[in-house]
Design an enzyme around this catalytic site. Structure first.
Site, PDB file in Angstrom:
ATOM      1  N   GLU A 327       0.705  -1.111  -0.083  1.00  0.00           N
ATOM      2  CA  GLU A 327       0.046   0.081  -0.049  1.00  0.00           C
ATOM      3  C   GLU A 327       0.964   1.375  -0.011  1.00  0.00           C
ATOM      4  O   GLU A 327       1.553   1.416   0.894  1.00  0.00           O
ATOM      5  CB  GLU A 327      -0.958   0.238   1.176  1.00  0.00           C
ATOM      6  N   CYS A 328       0.703   2.192  -1.068  1.00  0.00           N
ATOM      7  CA  CYS A 328       1.109   3.483  -1.077  1.00  0.00           C
ATOM      8  C   CYS A 328       2.809   3.195  -0.898  1.00  0.00           C
ATOM      9  O   CYS A 328       3.673   2.709  -2.001  1.00  0.00           O
ATOM     10  CB  CYS A 328       0.755   4.388  -0.021  1.00  0.00           C
ATOM     11  N   GLY A 329       3.368   3.303   0.138  1.00  0.00           N
ATOM     12  CA  GLY A 329       4.928   3.228   0.361  1.00  0.00           C
ATOM     13  C   GLY A 329       5.496   1.888  -0.006  1.00  0.00           C
ATOM     14  O   GLY A 329       6.576   1.778  -0.551  1.00  0.00           O
TER      15      GLY A 329
END
Length: 436
Positions: A327-329
């Protein structure tokens, strides 16, 4: 029976978190059990709440969650003496189009739970106008009840007197006024507050905030303004399916943005979670059947991540046979490369073709509704997932098969589709709930 309050403000950056932490710790010093919640999709503040109260805090979100899910989450406050919900942004700030049970505004939670609002007002650069703002917030939505205000960063006794008189004339209770006090300022970085677990002195800072607020705020009057509350039985809880039975979860300063309610829901459904630290060059547990990389700050640790060969090779080996999701990072680390703010390009794990850059920062912020085009751990194709995106990275390449069709809160299609290749998947949004 608990006493419920919402801590809100006209805008961000006024002092909601500091006041929430100070009240929670001050009441805890008096022997009261305090339960905190965070209204909205902020994944940093709940850890501060837990540090102040000794009890886990979770997010409640009217855009992503239905009333049953919110009732289920707040029911953990049933055995508390005081329940505090900290708002996000301004009291009525949400998105234009309603989601599951509201627009994501703090006011939705206040009205839904019947809890009165304590406003934090920063009257810097104003005097009587602060009362006009408070009165406007009080009268804007009939179902939201204002308990009173706490003034923050007042410049002088004369300044405080002018604002107090105006608020009294408007019939608004003033619980206290806080002079400027640098010792209780919480450090910040580009995605919000520096995380609680990164601050060795966080306990002392909260204690000082509690002492300072107790000196300047009538804690008894604030407590008397709270609404007596007992949780309503929830017909259903969260609609969350664990991504696997045994989950290897990346967890350290670079991978920490995961909503507490998600982890609790996974465990509640019988999943086992083992954590590992990519920054310590650890690989995921070989006995796990899925690996999950949350968001966080990989851009601050990109060189170390790139150099940690055991983590990278262990993750690649894991992904040969089992699902890995970021997720994201975490999504960025699953990609090919990440360019940091200084323009230095760092090789990532290469499980996906995504390449991102922080050299030219661009903010991406908002709710996301994703319809999956392919499965991801815990969710079937065509599932509708609600989440939130907040980062400053720019996509340089996103060549893999799109994972989903993603819309923002207005219904517009966005380019951050997520990716899928082999056993690896990733999204820029952080999952909050699945539509029923």
């Amino acid at each position: 029976m608990a006493a419920g309050l919402v801590i809100s403000a006209p805008a961000s950056g006024v002092g909601k978190t500091t006041l929430t932490l100070a009240l929670a710790r001050a009441w805890r010093h008096r022997g009261l059990n305090v339960q905190c919640f965070k209204s909205g999709p902020d994944y940093i503040d709940p850890a501060f709440h837990a540090a102040a109260t000794g009890r886990a805090s979770v997010n409640v979100d009217s855009w992503a969650m239905d009333r049953g899910a919110i009732s289920h989450l707040v029911s953990r406050g049933a055995d508390a003496d005081v329940v505090l919900a900290e708002g996000s942004m301004g009291l009525f700030d949400g998105v234009a189009a309603p989601g599951v049970s509201g627009t994501g505004a703090t006011a939705d939670i206040a009205e839904m739970l019947g809890w009165p609002v304590v406003l934090v007002i920063d009257p810097s650069g104003q005097a009587q106008t602060a009362a006009a703002i408070a009165a406007g917030l009080r009268d804007y939505r009939p179902g939201v009840r204002l308990a009173g205000v706490v003034l923050n960063r007042v410049a002088s006794p004369r300044h405080e007197d002018l604002v107090r008189r105006a608020l009294n004339d408007a019939g608004i209770a003033v619980f206290g006024a806080l002079p400027r006090h640098a010792e209780i300022s919480l450090p910040k970085r580009h995605l919000g507050l520096v995380q609680a677990e990164e601050q060795a002195e966080i306990g002392k800072l909260i204690d000082e905030a509690a002492r300072f607020v107790a000196e300047h705020v009538d804690l008894d009057a604030v407590l008397r303004s709270a609404a007596s509350w007992s949780p309503q039985p929830a017909a259903n809880g969260l609609n969350v399916t664990p991504p696997g039975q045994r989950i290897a979860l990346a967890r350290d300063a670079a991978f920490s943005f995961v909503y507490p309610h998600m982890l609790e829901a996974w465990r509640g459904a019988g999943a086992e979670i083992s954590t590992f630290s990519p920054l310590s060059d650890e690989a995921p547990d070989a006995s796990a059947d899925v690996c999950w990389l949350p968001g966080g700050y990989p851009e601050l640790h990109a060189g170390k991540i790139a150099a940690n060969a055991r983590f990278r090779s262990g993750l690649r080996a894991f992904a040969e046979t089992r699902p890995v999701h970021g997720e994201c990072g975490g999504y960025m680390v699953l990609g090919t490369a990440l360019t940091d703010a200084d323009g230095v390009r760092h090789e990532m794990t290469g499980l996906l073709g995504l390449e991102t850059s922080f050299a030219k920062r661009r903010m991406h912020l908002g709710y996301r509704l994703a319809t999956l085009a392919a499965p991801m751990p815990g969710h079937r194709p065509s599932a509708r997932l609600r989440g939130h995106e907040f980062h400053y990275s720019t996509i340089l390449a996103q060549p893999d098969t799109p994972l989903a069709v993603v819309h923002d809160a207005t219904g517009a299609v966005i380019a951050e589709t997520g990716s899928q290749r082999g056993h690896a998947t990733g999204t820029f949004f952080h999952l909050i709930a699945e539509d029923r």
